[in-house]
Design a protein around this motif. Sequence first.
Motif, PDB file in Angstrom:
ATOM      1  N   LYS A  59      -2.907   4.431  -7.690  1.00  0.00           N
ATOM      2  CA  LYS A  59      -2.985   3.388  -6.662  1.00  0.00           C
ATOM      3  C   LYS A  59      -1.530   2.970  -6.320  1.00  0.00           C
ATOM      4  O   LYS A  59      -1.380   2.820  -4.854  1.00  0.00           O
ATOM      5  N   GLU A  60      -0.601   2.739  -7.061  1.00  0.00           N
ATOM      6  CA  GLU A  60       0.907   2.687  -6.457  1.00  0.00           C
ATOM      7  C   GLU A  60       1.554   3.731  -5.753  1.00  0.00           C
ATOM      8  O   GLU A  60       2.155   3.363  -4.772  1.00  0.00           O
ATOM      9  N   GLU A  61       1.197   5.043  -6.107  1.00  0.00           N
ATOM     10  CA  GLU A  61       1.824   6.002  -5.617  1.00  0.00           C
ATOM     11  C   GLU A  61       1.152   6.612  -4.266  1.00  0.00           C
ATOM     12  O   GLU A  61       1.746   7.222  -3.564  1.00  0.00           O
ATOM     13  N   SER A  62      -0.144   6.263  -4.102  1.00  0.00           N
ATOM     14  CA  SER A  62      -0.939   6.596  -2.619  1.00  0.00           C
ATOM     15  C   SER A  62      -0.039   6.030  -1.469  1.00  0.00           C
ATOM     16  O   SER A  62       0.290   4.992  -1.381  1.00  0.00           O
ATOM     17  N   CYS A  63       0.202   7.042  -0.497  1.00  0.00           N
ATOM     18  CA  CYS A  63       1.260   6.583   0.520  1.00  0.00           C
ATOM     19  C   CYS A  63       0.364   5.821   1.416  1.00  0.00           C
ATOM     20  O   CYS A  63       0.973   5.250   2.367  1.00  0.00           O
ATOM     21  N   GLY A  64      -0.841   5.684   1.347  1.00  0.00           N
ATOM     22  CA  GLY A  64      -1.774   4.754   2.092  1.00  0.00           C
ATOM     23  C   GLY A  64      -2.198   5.380   3.317  1.00  0.00           C
ATOM     24  O   GLY A  64      -3.148   4.617   4.093  1.00  0.00           O
TER      25      GLY A  64
END
Length: 575
Positions: A471-476
């Motif tokens: 969730k944190e590392e997804s670049c979005g």
Amino acid sequence: MDRTQLLNKLWEYQHEFGYISKNAISKISKSLQVSNIEIESVISFYHFFHKQPTGKNIIYLNNNIISELKGFEDIKTTFEKETGCNFNEQGNDEFSLFETSCIGLNDQEPAALINFLPFTDLTPKKVKLIIQKIKNGENLKDFASKTKSKIQYTPKEDKTVLFRPYVMGKSIKEGLKYSSQEVIDKITKSKLLGLGGAFFPAGYKWQSCKNNVDDIKYIICNADEGEPGTFKDRAILQHVPGLLYEGMILAGYATGAKEGIIYLRAEYLYLLPELEKLLEEFYSKNLLGKNILGVEGYDFDIRYQIGAGSYVCGAASALIESMEGRRGEPPVRMWSATKHGFKHKPTVVNNVETLAYASRIIELGEDFFLSLGTEESPGTKLISISGDVAKPGIYEIEYGTSFKELLGIEMSQATAPYFLQVSGPSGDCINSSEFDRKICKEDLLCGGALMVFNRNRDILQIFRNFMEFFKEESCGVCTPCRAGNFILTEKVKKIQRGLCSQEDLDDIKQWGKIIKLSSRCGLGKTSPNSLMMAIDKFPDYFNIKIAPSNEDQHVEFDMENAIHEFDSIIKDTQL
Ligand code: SF4
């Protein structure tokens, strides 16, 4: 000066002032001809760049699962108490504290970086002492930890490939006996795979780069191993870094590239002085530079590019974006790097381990390499083992070695192993009925991380940590990955709270399929893998979680809070 210098410029300000001010952004904007807003968007992408002032000492504490199981919470509380600041906030004049994902020290957890120097095997007592020394003005370098991981195992009877004694220049001298095409043929014949996780045949990559005719070509070494649980590349950088340089020089000779760039993760910044010292030695012995070893026109240079904290930059396409001074987001249109790579020039991107093996294959001969391992996976492989084992560290094993052997008395000495995570959170999980499986292409390949968990560990705690990481590392940039990993994290929390039904487990599999199918890059395509597998492989565990007594307890899913958290993630990922 062009935009490829952006990360270096940002680092200059980050190191000097502890943050990158508006004024600094304007100056960089003028010198590189990049707009302020673009620079701000780049800064916001990387964990280690800050736009707000920080304390003189920036502390990054690893929050991965092994750290969590070895006392992360106590260490975190002690840091907060001793420094008077909270994690993930601005901090005070002296200290700023941040959590960070794996820093490549899983065999020495809990571990932290303080001003990018390593502090390992932390205990509350040790943390108190460290902070006291900092407050007393002592030099951090004088009491930082030594991190050289133990090589716990190598094959016997001279079957060792990587960790046999290293003689500087030997593989280059051997390679020069052959034409560039013959060098590629040797690598192809050896069946060497890319060992960064994608397992693409290295020889094909070199051949493709050679075939793309251009005056300028690049060899990029991906030294950004960010998969939690992986620290094998650090072992190469600390024990046999010359093999990496020689692998790059040979790749240059084979493909016609004259420039090599090592993209080193900032988490390994403390290794840089020694690595640069060795680089100078290579130049002084004419193993680098012009007319290498007297061969007219055989020129090759190597330089370092420091990353800035982003898991997704471990993917070759994102890494190139990052090196070109942009956010490390995988591009929509994927070109083959060997055709249009760095600066749109033919580029080979290989990871540290692949290049080190390439060097040994040329030195020892492809027939020697082919005589080891299995038919489809010749040679040996590095595995970094951590978790519930008596001997965490680095293992050089022959392909075809079983997990049972790896866990046994001769090797890592695991204690009541129950759940194995192979190749980090994006890899496969296996249960005890599969311990006879072998590490090789014919059965199960391993990117290099093996995390071992015993019967007392809570599988959901492991997956909550993994899903928080994704969730944190997804670049979005793509919704299925950004929203899907958020939803899976919430599902795991819901199961932990004892509110799960069979429907939730089915939902996880459905969402997992959607995320895998519709995400752009490897992060989204692999993030649900292990959780989906675990539901099938550990039915007893999950059946208890959906026991009828749990279904009776009707507690509403906290949708309001979930939406609030989701909104804040979207804000964080916006430019
Ligand atoms: Fe970014 Fe995830 Fe999409 Fe990859 S899959 S490009 S990490 S949002």
